[in-house]
Scaffold this motif. Sequence first.
Motif, PDB file in Angstrom:
ATOM      1  N   UNK A  70       0.831  -1.200   0.000  1.00  0.00           N
ATOM      2  CA  UNK A  70       0.000   0.000   0.000  1.00  0.00           C
ATOM      3  C   UNK A  70       0.869   1.255   0.000  1.00  0.00           C
ATOM      4  N   UNK A  71       1.932   1.231   0.822  1.00  0.00           N
ATOM      5  CA  UNK A  71       2.854   2.367   0.857  1.00  0.00           C
ATOM      6  C   UNK A  71       3.465   2.627  -0.508  1.00  0.00           C
ATOM      7  N   UNK A  72       3.865   1.553  -1.187  1.00  0.00           N
ATOM      8  CA  UNK A  72       4.457   1.707  -2.520  1.00  0.00           C
ATOM      9  C   UNK A  72       3.428   2.262  -3.508  1.00  0.00           C
ATOM     10  N   UNK A  73       2.211   1.723  -3.478  1.00  0.00           N
ATOM     11  CA  UNK A  73       1.186   2.142  -4.453  1.00  0.00           C
ATOM     12  C   UNK A  73       0.819   3.617  -4.271  1.00  0.00           C
ATOM     13  N   UNK A  74       0.910   4.120  -3.010  1.00  0.00           N
ATOM     14  CA  UNK A  74       0.548   5.524  -2.767  1.00  0.00           C
ATOM     15  C   UNK A  74       1.508   6.493  -3.449  1.00  0.00           C
ATOM     16  N   UNK A  75       2.673   5.993  -3.879  1.00  0.00           N
ATOM     17  CA  UNK A  75       3.630   6.857  -4.581  1.00  0.00           C
ATOM     18  C   UNK A  75       3.347   6.903  -6.078  1.00  0.00           C
ATOM     19  N   UNK A  76       2.379   6.121  -6.544  1.00  0.00           N
ATOM     20  CA  UNK A  76       2.161   5.993  -7.990  1.00  0.00           C
ATOM     21  C   UNK A  76       1.003   6.864  -8.470  1.00  0.00           C
ATOM     22  N   UNK A  77       0.987   7.082  -9.776  1.00  0.00           N
ATOM     23  CA  UNK A  77      -0.108   7.793 -10.431  1.00  0.00           C
ATOM     24  C   UNK A  77      -1.301   6.840 -10.597  1.00  0.00           C
ATOM     25  N   UNK A  96     -14.870   0.670  -7.087  1.00  0.00           N
ATOM     26  CA  UNK A  96     -15.812   0.636  -5.962  1.00  0.00           C
ATOM     27  C   UNK A  96     -15.456  -0.450  -4.942  1.00  0.00           C
ATOM     28  N   UNK A  97     -14.521  -1.336  -5.289  1.00  0.00           N
ATOM     29  CA  UNK A  97     -14.085  -2.351  -4.325  1.00  0.00           C
ATOM     30  C   UNK A  97     -12.789  -1.945  -3.618  1.00  0.00           C
ATOM     31  N   UNK A  98     -11.876  -1.290  -4.363  1.00  0.00           N
ATOM     32  CA  UNK A  98     -10.570  -0.960  -3.793  1.00  0.00           C
ATOM     33  C   UNK A  98     -10.679   0.258  -2.884  1.00  0.00           C
ATOM     34  N   UNK A  99     -10.021   0.180  -1.735  1.00  0.00           N
ATOM     35  CA  UNK A  99      -9.996   1.326  -0.826  1.00  0.00           C
ATOM     36  C   UNK A  99      -8.559   1.658  -0.468  1.00  0.00           C
ATOM     37  N   UNK A 100      -8.170   2.948  -0.581  1.00  0.00           N
ATOM     38  CA  UNK A 100      -6.809   3.287  -0.146  1.00  0.00           C
ATOM     39  C   UNK A 100      -6.791   3.720   1.315  1.00  0.00           C
ATOM     40  N   UNK A 101      -7.923   3.509   2.006  1.00  0.00           N
ATOM     41  CA  UNK A 101      -7.945   3.911   3.416  1.00  0.00           C
ATOM     42  C   UNK A 101      -8.581   2.842   4.302  1.00  0.00           C
ATOM     43  N   UNK A 102      -8.224   1.562   4.025  1.00  0.00           N
ATOM     44  CA  UNK A 102      -8.671   0.487   4.925  1.00  0.00           C
ATOM     45  C   UNK A 102      -8.092   0.739   6.307  1.00  0.00           C
ATOM     46  N   UNK A 143     -19.371  -8.000  10.243  1.00  0.00           N
ATOM     47  CA  UNK A 143     -19.220  -7.193   9.028  1.00  0.00           C
ATOM     48  C   UNK A 143     -20.180  -7.674   7.942  1.00  0.00           C
ATOM     49  N   UNK A 144     -20.566  -6.763   7.035  1.00  0.00           N
ATOM     50  CA  UNK A 144     -21.409  -7.142   5.890  1.00  0.00           C
ATOM     51  C   UNK A 144     -20.551  -7.892   4.868  1.00  0.00           C
ATOM     52  N   UNK A 145     -21.128  -8.895   4.173  1.00  0.00           N
ATOM     53  CA  UNK A 145     -20.369  -9.634   3.163  1.00  0.00           C
ATOM     54  C   UNK A 145     -19.702  -8.716   2.136  1.00  0.00           C
ATOM     55  N   UNK A 146     -20.389  -7.640   1.746  1.00  0.00           N
ATOM     56  CA  UNK A 146     -19.793  -6.751   0.735  1.00  0.00           C
ATOM     57  C   UNK A 146     -18.587  -6.003   1.297  1.00  0.00           C
ATOM     58  N   UNK A 147     -18.616  -5.680   2.595  1.00  0.00           N
ATOM     59  CA  UNK A 147     -17.473  -5.015   3.237  1.00  0.00           C
ATOM     60  C   UNK A 147     -16.277  -5.965   3.321  1.00  0.00           C
ATOM     61  N   UNK A 148     -16.561  -7.212   3.683  1.00  0.00           N
ATOM     62  CA  UNK A 148     -15.489  -8.214   3.750  1.00  0.00           C
ATOM     63  C   UNK A 148     -14.879  -8.420   2.366  1.00  0.00           C
ATOM     64  N   UNK A 149     -15.741  -8.556   1.366  1.00  0.00           N
ATOM     65  CA  UNK A 149     -15.260  -8.784  -0.003  1.00  0.00           C
ATOM     66  C   UNK A 149     -14.349  -7.643  -0.449  1.00  0.00           C
ATOM     67  N   UNK A 150     -14.789  -6.395  -0.192  1.00  0.00           N
ATOM     68  CA  UNK A 150     -14.002  -5.241  -0.629  1.00  0.00           C
ATOM     69  C   UNK A 150     -12.658  -5.181   0.095  1.00  0.00           C
ATOM     70  N   UNK A 151     -12.635  -5.506   1.390  1.00  0.00           N
ATOM     71  CA  UNK A 151     -11.375  -5.463   2.143  1.00  0.00           C
ATOM     72  C   UNK A 151     -10.398  -6.514   1.604  1.00  0.00           C
ATOM     73  N   UNK A 152     -10.892  -7.715   1.338  1.00  0.00           N
ATOM     74  CA  UNK A 152     -10.007  -8.773   0.836  1.00  0.00           C
ATOM     75  C   UNK A 152      -9.545  -8.441  -0.585  1.00  0.00           C
ATOM     76  N   UNK A 153     -10.459  -7.854  -1.385  1.00  0.00           N
ATOM     77  CA  UNK A 153     -10.073  -7.409  -2.727  1.00  0.00           C
ATOM     78  C   UNK A 153      -8.931  -6.402  -2.638  1.00  0.00           C
ATOM     79  N   UNK A 154      -9.030  -5.471  -1.710  1.00  0.00           N
ATOM     80  CA  UNK A 154      -8.003  -4.438  -1.558  1.00  0.00           C
ATOM     81  C   UNK A 154      -6.656  -5.056  -1.181  1.00  0.00           C
ATOM     82  N   UNK A 155      -6.689  -5.985  -0.226  1.00  0.00           N
ATOM     83  CA  UNK A 155      -5.445  -6.644   0.199  1.00  0.00           C
ATOM     84  C   UNK A 155      -4.847  -7.448  -0.960  1.00  0.00           C
TER      85      UNK A 155
END
Lengths: 293, 293
Positions: A41-48, A77-83, A99-111
């Motif tokens: 996540x730290x690395x991705x925050x440096x990118x465009x 809509x799934x990826x979050x840069x502020x998990x 947690x709601x299934x959609x919240x879990x799905x989005x968090x795992x998608x982000x990771x």
Amino acid sequence: LNKTEIERLYEALKKRAEGAARDLKGQETGDKLRNLYVGCRGFLQTLEIRELTSLIPRKSYFVFADGDRTSRPVNASLYSDSLSSETVQAVLNCAVSAMAPSTITAAIYTIAMSYCCANDILKRGDQKTPGTFFELLIGHLVSSALGVNPTTQITAPTLDLNITLPTDFVFDLGADKSRVHLPIKTSTRERVVQVWAHQRVLDGMHGVARFKGVLVVMAETNKQEKAETVTEVCLPNQWTAYQMYIAQMFRVYYLDLPEPYSRLKDRYPFIQVKQFGDFFFEIDKIERSGLVG
Amino acid sequence: LNKTEIERLYEALKKRAEGAARDLKGQETGDKLRNLYVGCRGFLQTLEIRELTSLIPRKSYFVFADGDRTSRPVNASLYSDSLSSETVQAVLNCAVSAMAPSTITAAIYTIAMSYCCANDILKRGDQKTPGTFFELLIGHLVSSALGVNPTTQITAPTLDLNITLPTDFVFDLGADKSRVHLPIKTSTRERVVQVWAHQRVLDGMHGVARFKGVLVVMAETNKQEKAETVTEVCLPNQWTAYQMYIAQMFRVYYLDLPEPYSRLKDRYPFIQVKQFGDFFFEIDKIERSGLVG
């Protein structure tokens, strides 16, 4: 974090999950996954970030970019840069019942996406490492939820010889419960028939539905590099034929669920394709011994 | 001949076999295959030949080399740099009844390897074109021998919808004969389970053994670049499980037959793995309608 540090965190994860310890479900494997996620996540925050033109109805996508190097498409809509670190911690420990299934799905998608995208940028053309990482992440979550570590080979005695086959992850939950056959793919495309074929071999060797088949997939997106567009590659009629004529998969879970597949649960042969967050609320159905249903 | 001229001959073949004419079995397709072979042989004669250290018992291999570019491994006892034009003509027209199966196999191996090796040297990293070429070569020979052109999709009416699937080559020999399912691969490795899975779908859709499955493979060699060695990758116990539990392939033919697979015809479930030259002398068995046997 730079390339070497991300590689070091990845190797630490791999060693923990596949080395002498072989403890995919353990808290320590969860910690290594979290360290790797935080680094990426730290690395991705440096990118465009560059928007793609999405040709998929009701979904929008972007890529991470470093000059002319770009990542795979990321569902906006799934990826979050502020998990929050609490969410990451809860998910990687399977403490998700509130947690709601959609919240879990989005968090795992982000990771999942964080490592894959970082690797896309840092190691051009490397498909293997993201695939292995995704297997470890999903393998950790499922084995933690089931409370059992998996194996990756299976032996069947036949009249003539003992046949040992390498498999995807398989779980032995005890004599009075189902066993679980867990193939894990970043995408499926034309190779997905392997999943049904391996389920068929397990059914033939050990009895129909002795193993329940649970396929977990990240996404089916395909990026057109020059046009900067993104599409989904789905073959629902082929899946229908496989489910009718080869074997019956019990569940298919996606992080980024394609609509053409989600509709398969509403028509014969009713393949149950859902978002991965739903898995944590139907473990009892997966564990329950018996025929498909 | 240079790269452009070989590409032109390849495109002429592809256009003839897959374009408007779609006449894979015809004499004209045979002529295009011969022109391409003659062109590639001329190119290969300008290259250096380097022996490999063979780790396969009783087989020796070499590569064609142009500086640091090298071809795939070539079986020294099958490849001939002096095939007579009469032999080439006879084989590509299926006029082989007076030839020994081993002679036919070696001639087809030589024709197949010539294009693949020329392409290995001229287009680094291109796996697709040799695969397509090999499909056209074997497809031409089998369709000429059967007297029927193949199709590459199949439709099954179900109670709910008509399902159309893309397939490998399939042949309709008429209502009183078998149909033929003909997958063609330059090598199989871990993806071979697809072959049995597709046979299973055909059996499920249309009745067991309505289609007879005939798999044709070039070789299972694997070159270790640095060590300059060659090995064979064979998984006979996995094939045994697929033949027992997924579906029954009627024949498997190789140009460069691996011994671990040839032994499968002598133990249950008796998978009939043979050199490809044998195909031309058992067409009546393949055409004969009825259950496996």
